[in-house]
Design a protein around this motif. Sequence first.
Motif, PDB file in Angstrom:
ATOM      1  N   SER A   1       0.839  -1.214   0.000  1.00  0.00           N
ATOM      2  CA  SER A   1       0.000   0.000   0.000  1.00  0.00           C
ATOM      3  C   SER A   1       0.862   1.248   0.000  1.00  0.00           C
ATOM      4  O   SER A   1       0.589   2.214  -0.736  1.00  0.00           O
ATOM      5  CB  SER A   1      -0.917   0.001   1.227  1.00  0.00           C
ATOM      6  N   ASN A   2       1.922   1.237   0.816  1.00  0.00           N
ATOM      7  CA  ASN A   2       2.830   2.388   0.870  1.00  0.00           C
ATOM      8  C   ASN A   2       3.542   2.591  -0.462  1.00  0.00           C
ATOM      9  O   ASN A   2       3.703   3.726  -0.926  1.00  0.00           O
ATOM     10  CB  ASN A   2       3.856   2.208   1.994  1.00  0.00           C
ATOM     11  N   THR A   3       3.983   1.468  -1.078  1.00  0.00           N
ATOM     12  CA  THR A   3       4.668   1.565  -2.373  1.00  0.00           C
ATOM     13  C   THR A   3       3.732   2.131  -3.435  1.00  0.00           C
ATOM     14  O   THR A   3       4.111   3.029  -4.207  1.00  0.00           O
ATOM     15  CB  THR A   3       5.168   0.169  -2.809  1.00  0.00           C
ATOM     16  N   THR A   4       2.495   1.623  -3.463  1.00  0.00           N
ATOM     17  CA  THR A   4       1.504   2.133  -4.426  1.00  0.00           C
ATOM     18  C   THR A   4       1.238   3.613  -4.211  1.00  0.00           C
ATOM     19  O   THR A   4       1.138   4.393  -5.166  1.00  0.00           O
ATOM     20  CB  THR A   4       0.188   1.346  -4.286  1.00  0.00           C
TER      21      THR A   4
ATOM     22  N   THR B   1       4.364  10.138  -6.983  1.00  0.00           N
ATOM     23  CA  THR B   1       5.422  10.460  -7.948  1.00  0.00           C
ATOM     24  C   THR B   1       4.837  10.748  -9.333  1.00  0.00           C
ATOM     25  O   THR B   1       5.229  11.717  -9.997  1.00  0.00           O
ATOM     26  CB  THR B   1       6.429   9.294  -8.038  1.00  0.00           C
ATOM     27  N   LEU B   2       3.889   9.896  -9.761  1.00  0.00           N
ATOM     28  CA  LEU B   2       3.254  10.114 -11.061  1.00  0.00           C
ATOM     29  C   LEU B   2       2.494  11.437 -11.090  1.00  0.00           C
ATOM     30  O   LEU B   2       2.545  12.171 -12.091  1.00  0.00           O
ATOM     31  CB  LEU B   2       2.289   8.959 -11.374  1.00  0.00           C
ATOM     32  N   SER B   3       1.799  11.747 -10.001  1.00  0.00           N
ATOM     33  CA  SER B   3       1.064  13.018  -9.926  1.00  0.00           C
ATOM     34  C   SER B   3       2.028  14.192 -10.019  1.00  0.00           C
ATOM     35  O   SER B   3       1.750  15.181 -10.712  1.00  0.00           O
ATOM     36  CB  SER B   3       0.280  13.091  -8.615  1.00  0.00           C
ATOM     37  N   PHE B   4       3.159  14.070  -9.341  1.00  0.00           N
ATOM     38  CA  PHE B   4       4.165  15.131  -9.376  1.00  0.00           C
ATOM     39  C   PHE B   4       4.714  15.317 -10.792  1.00  0.00           C
ATOM     40  O   PHE B   4       4.879  16.445 -11.268  1.00  0.00           O
ATOM     41  CB  PHE B   4       5.296  14.785  -8.402  1.00  0.00           C
ATOM     42  N   LEU B   5       4.974  14.196 -11.481  1.00  0.00           N
ATOM     43  CA  LEU B   5       5.492  14.271 -12.855  1.00  0.00           C
ATOM     44  C   LEU B   5       4.466  14.889 -13.800  1.00  0.00           C
ATOM     45  O   LEU B   5       4.808  15.681 -14.694  1.00  0.00           O
ATOM     46  CB  LEU B   5       5.876  12.877 -13.341  1.00  0.00           C
TER      47      LEU B   5
END
Length: 383
Positions: free
Chosen positions: A7-10, A16-20
């Motif tokens: 869950s933490n990894t997801t 990260t994807l949102s930031f990118l």
Amino acid sequence: MNFSDRSNTTRWILITLSFLIILLILWNTYTFFQIFKEDERRKMEIWATAQKSLHNANDATDVDLAFQIISNNTSIPVIRVDKKDSILSTANIDESIVSDTIKIKTLLSHFKNANSPIEIKIDKNDFQYLYYNNSSLLSKLKYYPIALLSIIFLFGALVYNYYKTNKISGQNKLWAGMAKETAHQIGTPLSSLIGWVEIMKADNVDETTVSEIEKDIIRLQNITDRFSKIGSEPNLEEKNIIEETRIAYDYLESRFKGQVHFHFTAPEKNINVRLNPTLHSWTIENLVKNAIDAMRGRGTIGIYIEEDAKFIKIKISDTGKGIPKNQFKKVFEPGFTTKRRGWGLGLSLTKRIVEEYHKGKIKVLQSEINKGTTFQITYKKCN
């Protein structure tokens, strides 16, 4: 990898994807802004050429073409000046500004800072300069990243608040469950102890011994009652808060008198407040025991009850070590403690009883290092 780790990894992958994606949107916005800005610069260069052609036109065709180019600019504000900064013409600027000498000069200074001028060479000794500002569309595009970031930060704050609220709610359910389970576990041996007391009475055991055991059993029953009420909606009654506070005070004074000196001051009348007597006594007990710990068992504790038109205030003061001002709010956080032993739940639990169950307020009213602390509880009086 367990479920929690996955869950933490997801969660971190999504962050990260949102930031990118945000960076990509901002980069694209900046790129579009630069393209539009360069496009407007080229339009102004053509506009400047049209002005020069109009000045040096030899036939009607040249004049018509120059006028057509100049008239096509309907969005970019322009000021044309000579070598001495005297204004020759303007375009797309409000007439009220053009007619005001001070305002138009101020606007010209702004245009000079916004974009570098375009030189119009009329002839060998005659130069004019074209100053312009961004169009309204470009100006809006300029502030679009700021609006986008504001929305993103707001969304992030909402998500953070949602997860924080969920976490606190989960913790509250956990503590409530533990409290109820504790009350249940204590209840079983307590029932057995009550039975043994009855047997001791039947066997004519010393009355003093039996009486003391009964007092401790009553105390355990009170503790069990307190824990059973945590996590459920308590039953509130109209009670005389002075009397209820006095009951808790008398019990504590009898337990700790000697090295600790107690004072109690209250109005000589009944003041009714909607409260749960069991939880209210727990509140007073927690604050007084906390004060005794702060004084290391020696000092003075005062309980003062005051009232105004709408509220009743209970102040509990001590002569202990005091609390730094930056910790006035932290002392009510679960797990916060300055003691070597303890879970840091006493004041957190007290705050919950006062504010969530009784709809009151509790705060550190004042504190001085090595002089003492005063806590204040505020309740609304019954009409």
